[in-house]
Design an enzyme around this catalytic site. Structure first.
Site, short mmCIF file in Angstrom:
data_model
loop_
_atom_site.label_atom_id
_atom_site.label_comp_id
_atom_site.label_asym_id
_atom_site.label_seq_id
_atom_site.Cartn_x
_atom_site.Cartn_y
_atom_site.Cartn_z
N GLU A 274 0.43 -1.16 0.39
CA GLU A 274 0.60 -0.23 0.27
C GLU A 274 0.91 1.18 -0.04
OE1 GLU A 274 -2.10 -1.05 4.16
OE2 GLU A 274 -1.82 1.26 4.17
N HIS A 324 -5.14 -2.42 -0.84
CA HIS A 324 -5.29 -2.04 -0.07
C HIS A 324 -6.82 -1.66 0.15
CE1 HIS A 324 -5.76 1.95 2.06
NE2 HIS A 324 -4.64 1.24 3.66
N GLU A 344 -10.15 -5.73 0.56
CA GLU A 344 -10.69 -4.80 2.30
C GLU A 344 -11.75 -4.74 2.48
OE1 GLU A 344 -7.20 -3.06 3.44
OE2 GLU A 344 -7.71 -2.68 5.63
#
Ligand SMILES: O=C(O)[C@H](O)[C@H](O)[C@@H](O)CO
Ligand SMILES: [Mg+2]
Length: 398
Positions: A274, A324, A344
């Protein structure tokens, strides 16, 4: 089709925010401040430089009357300046379908200073807006332009469980077990600066969450760059019994050798990305076997054009991609690649770190049901519009 305008606005949240408690989340700043109070000289918590309470929204218009929406959360005011000053002149009058040319044009024009960090984040916001236009221009969702639907729906993991009181963490975990999530990411609160007491606290928190979610659910562990190699090497054997699906960002993003050494221990997958940028950044991570799970964010890495290339590179290395943050610009990449097993997912909460802010700016984000997300075939482009409901709680910088 031609680009006729590029507008970058910073949405600065001025509404209520949840103040973090101490040792809220281990992070890269822990090693440089007074950690006994988990704060630095200015009295703020060490996570305070990792707040996403501002977001830059990019709107690109075309001569055919289409508007594409992009976004960037890293250093939003700087990103806006880069877009206004350096990127917009490269885009005016151009055909958005020349997206590879335009991505390369922005990447190369800013290469002297922009190939990592906020330069790439600014390019990402523009590129995402371009892909929104492309989808809208052919009345297709973006994922259909990237490879189509590879999943009936997208499995997602509940991501929060910042380090608070253990009973509070257990209650939070239980609440989302009850909502049908089968995977959970929690945050450590302690690192090298907190000594053996911090080691014990970290292990206690994992024990506590495992106690609630059991061992038939996935557990992921987030360090947010808050450890170092020596500490991580000590922690991995202690954590092995909790069978984490991955340990995330144990060291700072530049410590690729540290990542590789931890991965080589083969105790648990080490994830990261990320805070990495461009195809070449991920080539390094893969060649050096630094990570077992890649987690770029499409609004940082160079946009959809770049993320799509990285998806292919990771597939060739058999390293799964789990971007991310969730959020629409990532969901389309996940939907369109078999090498992206899940997303996520941050549910909408009161604004805390700021990962939640996306919901206060954009309409259209899918809500997880039973641990799954859905993207619709009949919604063209990214599927986002600007929300009006919370506008009065933002200062907007034109
Ligand atoms: O992986 C994540 O979700 C990020 O690291 C979070 O955005 C950050 O807030 C730390 O938890
Ligand atoms: Mg992370």
């Amino acid at each position: 089709m031609r680009i006729t305008s590029v507008r970058a606005r910073v949405f600065e949240w001025k509404g209520k925010t949840v103040p973090p408690q101490g040792n809220f989340c281990s992070n890269a700043m822990d090693l440089v401040y007074d950690n006994r109070k988990n704060q630095h000289a200015s009295g703020q918590d060490t996570m305070n430089t990792f707040r996403f309470h501002g977001w830059t929204v990019v709107e690109i218009e075309t001569d055919t009357g289409l508007t594409g929406l992009g976004n960037v959360a890293l250093a939003p005011k700087i990103a806006k300046a880069i877009i206004d000053e350096y990127l917009t002149p490269l885009l005016m009058g151009q055909d958005p379908w020349d997206y590879e040319y335009l991505n390369q044009r922005m990447y190369r024009a800013t290469h002297a200073w922009g190939r990592k960090g906020v330069g790439m984040a600014a390019i990402s916001a523009v590129d995402i807006a371009i892909w929104d236009i492309l989808g809208k221009s052919v009345n297709q969702p973006v994922f259909k332009l990237l490879g189509g639907r590879t999943k009936e729906k997208i499995p997602c993991y509940y991501s929060k469980l910042y380090r608070t009181d253990l009973k509070e963490m257990q209650a939070e975990a239980q609440k989302f077990v009850d909502q049908g999530f089968r995977a959970f990411k929690m945050r450590f609160g302690y690192g090298p600066a907190h000594g053996q007491q911090g080691v014990v606290e970290n292990l206690k928190s994992v024990e506590a969450v495992r106690e609630v979610i059991g061992y038939d659910n996935d557990l992921m562990l987030e360090c947010y760059m808050g450890w170092n190699l020596e500490y991580a090497k000590r922690m991995l054997p202690k954590l092995a019994k909790y069978q984490p699906r991955w340990l995330e960002e144990p060291v700072i993003a530049d410590d690729i050798d540290g990542y590789a050494e931890l991965s080589a221990m083969n105790i648990m997958p080490i994830s990261g990305g990320e805070h990495e940028f461009s195809l070449y950044g991920f080539k390094q991570l893969l060649e050096r076997k630094a990570v077992g799970v890649v987690q770029y964010d499409t609004n940082r890495v160079g946009g959809i054009t770049m993320a799509h290339k990285i998806n292919a590179l990771c597939e060739a290395y058999s390293v799964p991609v789990i971007p991310h943050a969730g959020q629409m610009h990532n969901y389309h990449l996940t939907m369109s690649s078999l090498n992206c097993p899940m997303s996520e997912y941050f549910p909408m909460f009161d604004v805390e770190v700021g990962n939640e802010l996306f919901y206060y700016i954009f309409e259209g984000e899918p809500v997880a049901e039973n641990g799954f997300l859905q993207l619709r075939d009949d919604v063209p482009g990214l599927g986002l519009t600007l929300k009006t409901e919370f506008l009065d709680q933002f200062d907007i910088i034109e």
